[in-house]
Design a protein around this motif. Sequence first.
Motif, PDB file in Angstrom:
ATOM      1  N   GLU A  40       0.826  -1.209   0.000  1.00  0.00           N
ATOM      2  CA  GLU A  40       0.000   0.000   0.000  1.00  0.00           C
ATOM      3  C   GLU A  40       0.858   1.256   0.000  1.00  0.00           C
ATOM      4  N   ARG A  41       2.033   1.182   0.583  1.00  0.00           N
ATOM      5  CA  ARG A  41       2.927   2.321   0.692  1.00  0.00           C
ATOM      6  C   ARG A  41       4.025   2.319  -0.369  1.00  0.00           C
ATOM      7  N   HIS A  42       4.209   1.174  -1.018  1.00  0.00           N
ATOM      8  CA  HIS A  42       5.228   1.012  -2.065  1.00  0.00           C
ATOM      9  C   HIS A  42       4.615   0.223  -3.221  1.00  0.00           C
ATOM     10  N   GLN A  60      -5.067  -0.461  -2.536  1.00  0.00           N
ATOM     11  CA  GLN A  60      -5.190   0.993  -2.442  1.00  0.00           C
ATOM     12  C   GLN A  60      -3.869   1.586  -1.969  1.00  0.00           C
ATOM     13  N   THR A  61      -3.394   2.600  -2.670  1.00  0.00           N
ATOM     14  CA  THR A  61      -2.148   3.257  -2.316  1.00  0.00           C
ATOM     15  C   THR A  61      -2.364   4.208  -1.142  1.00  0.00           C
ATOM     16  N   VAL A  62      -1.418   4.179  -0.212  1.00  0.00           N
ATOM     17  CA  VAL A  62      -1.445   5.053   0.958  1.00  0.00           C
ATOM     18  C   VAL A  62      -0.197   5.917   0.903  1.00  0.00           C
ATOM     19  N   ASP A  63      -0.383   7.226   1.035  1.00  0.00           N
ATOM     20  CA  ASP A  63       0.761   8.128   1.042  1.00  0.00           C
ATOM     21  C   ASP A  63       1.350   8.155   2.446  1.00  0.00           C
ATOM     22  N   SER A  64       2.549   7.642   2.590  1.00  0.00           N
ATOM     23  CA  SER A  64       3.177   7.557   3.898  1.00  0.00           C
ATOM     24  C   SER A  64       4.687   7.614   3.744  1.00  0.00           C
ATOM     25  N   SER A  65       5.319   8.298   4.659  1.00  0.00           N
ATOM     26  CA  SER A  65       6.780   8.366   4.645  1.00  0.00           C
ATOM     27  C   SER A  65       7.354   7.597   5.830  1.00  0.00           C
ATOM     28  N   GLU A  66       6.628   6.592   6.272  1.00  0.00           N
ATOM     29  CA  GLU A  66       7.042   5.796   7.423  1.00  0.00           C
ATOM     30  C   GLU A  66       8.382   5.115   7.152  1.00  0.00           C
TER      31      GLU A  66
END
Length: 176
Positions: A40-42, A60-66
């Motif tokens: 989802e994050r990559h 679903q893509t999630v915008d995250s810089s975790e």
Amino acid sequence: MNITGGAVTKNEIPAATQLFTTDWVVRYMVDNSLGKYWLERHPNSDLKSNLDYLLPGEIQTVDSSENLEDMRLIDNAMGSGHILVYAFDVFMKMYAEQGYSSRDAALSIVQNNLYGLEIDKRAYQLAYFALMMKARQYNRRALQPEKVKLNVHFLKIRTRSHLSFWMPYRVNMQMI
């Protein structure tokens, strides 16, 4: 009741109450939790081709810089660590994609990403050993206890009141 028809003794409780998660179920759970979380994050990650039990469908893509080192996976009834060992393999692929060396990734995974709890001391010892051997597979220095601290823990249950906290999470568990 044990196999001879008598009461289960204290020493027989682990054998009478333990359930072992089959390999395909372990892979299904980790692929559809940790693996999906990563995808989802990559969305362009090559990890997807390694997740054989990932459910089909759009992710679903999630915008995250975790940061990868900040991701956590906990097995609150880890038994001998089967889920944690497979999660280690998935984390290794994630770290490789991010450019980490295998040596650094192995130590980071056991110190930052994997957590486990267990009430059976023998099972805890097996899980600890399995994770140490997994880390050792990639880093010879992993067996230096002063440098490597695992986040797996044995919870000693002394009385029924200590156990009551865990009862909602354990099905069909009886104290004898």
